[in-house]
Design an enzyme around this catalytic site. Structure first.
Site: not given
Ligand SMILES: NC(=O)c1ccc[n+]([C@@H]2O[C@H](COP(=O)([O-])OP(=O)(O)OC[C@H]3O[C@@H](n4cnc5c(N)ncnc54)[C@H](O)[C@@H]3O)[C@@H](O)[C@H]2O)c1
Length: 284
Positions: A118, A139, A151, A189
């Site tokens: 993000s 994204h 994006e 964002n």
């Molecule tokens: N949640 C949102 O609204 C949103 C929206 C757009 C983008 N994002 C981005 O997406 C990404 C994930 O966000 P999320 O909300 O799904 O997070 P989340 O915490 O729900 O999930 C992350 C997952 O990644 C795994 N993980 C962490 N480090 C790891 C590694 N080194 N190797 C393998 N697995 C690993 C964790 O075990 C977890 O299951 C982030 O970069 C976030 O900024 C989030």
């Protein structure tokens, strides 16, 4: 063209991205460092696909065929045949940098490596990978199966053919693929996060009722959901972290989280997920 897609990080975003890719006909390999996230992936994805069956946008046969194209791997070695890998792990620069270095070594030289970050610099991730020409940002928005936008972030290093293929891939998922330069907050964002902070500022400084602020933006600006209700949905913690990242990257204090948001974070009032935010939610 259907492809073999790897998805790393099977949390909120990763599981949604897996579902979208399967529904579009791709073969998907999911990876997560946590065993449970891999073990319950199929159940979570099938639940999502079944919603499409219930709505009539997917047949039961398509759902079964999609699930048959899903597998998991515990290590990046499982991505040896992948055409594209999408990363959706923790939003921590060093962790993403390390993973992209591993992905560049474990995948075919022509595999595209995409990050769903993000707010972290895609250029920095590309440079850390050692194969910067192969790296783009894809994204997705939350929930990925529902939100139409992706994006598609380009860096100065991206091979134009790789970038064109990334746009084509996102469009093939049925998404609105919008090209974005690699700048803090990309497009949505960068605009939305400060606007949501302004809504908090308006509440804190005027004492207007949160429900009225939400109704006003819905009726007066055409927002499908009011800004304070939207913060409750996104999570106060996510809004705080996004605001801090954008404020720091732009050097613009106006983008920083309003003190009221920091107080809510301290108090654990994060919005829908805790039952209390700007509004109250039934825990059931
Ligand atoms: N949640 C949102 O609204 C949103 C929206 C757009 C983008 N994002 C981005 O997406 C990404 C994930 O966000 P999320 O909300 O799904 O997070 P989340 O915490 O729900 O999930 C992350 C997952 O990644 C795994 N993980 C962490 N480090 C790891 C590694 N080194 N190797 C393998 N697995 C690993 C964790 O075990 C977890 O299951 C982030 O970069 C976030 O900024 C989030």
């Amino acid at each position: 063209m259907t492809q073999i897609v790897g998805v790393v990080g099977l949390g909120t975003m990763g599981a949604g991205i897996v579902q979208v890719c399967l529904a579009a006909g791709h073969t998907v390999i999911g990876m997560d460092g946590v065993d449970a996230a891999r073990d319950n992936l199929a159940e979570r994805v099938e639940k999502g696909l079944q919603r499409g069956v219930a709505k009539g946008t997917l047949t039961a046969e398509d759902c079964a065929a999609a699930m048959a194209r899903l597998s998991t791997t515990a290590t990046v070695d499982g991505f040896a045949d992948a055409d594209l890998v999408i990363e959706a792990i923790a939003e921590i620069p060093q962790v993403k940098h390390d993973l992209f270095r591993e992905l560049a070594a474990a995948t075919k030289p022509d595999a595209i490596l995409a990050t769903n970050t993000s707010a972290i610099s895609v250029t920095g991730i590309a440079e850390a990978s050692g194969r910067p020409e192969s790296v783009v940002g894809l994204h997705f928005f939350n929930p990925a199966p529902v939100m139409p936008l992706v994006e598609v972030v380009h860096t100065k290093h991206a091979d134009p053919a790789v970038y064109a293929a990334a746009i084509e891939f996102a469009e093939g998922l049925g998404k609105e693929a919008v090209p974005c330069p690699d700048t803090p907050g990309f497009i949505v964002n960068r605009i939305l996060v400060p606007m949501l902070n302004d809504a908090v500022r308006t509440y804190a400084e005027t004492g207007a009722d949160p429900a009225d602020i939400d109704r006003a933006l819905q009726a007066g600006a055409g927002w499908p959901m009011g800004p304070l209700a939207l913060i409750d949905l996104i999570g106060v913690d996510v809004q705080v972290h996004a605001s801090q990242a954008i404020a720091e990257a732009l050097g613009d204090e106006h983008c920083a989280p309003h003190p009221l948001l920091l107080q809510m974070l301290d108090e654990g009032n994060l919005g829908r997920k805790t039952g209390v935010g700007f509004h109250r939610y039934d825990a059931s």
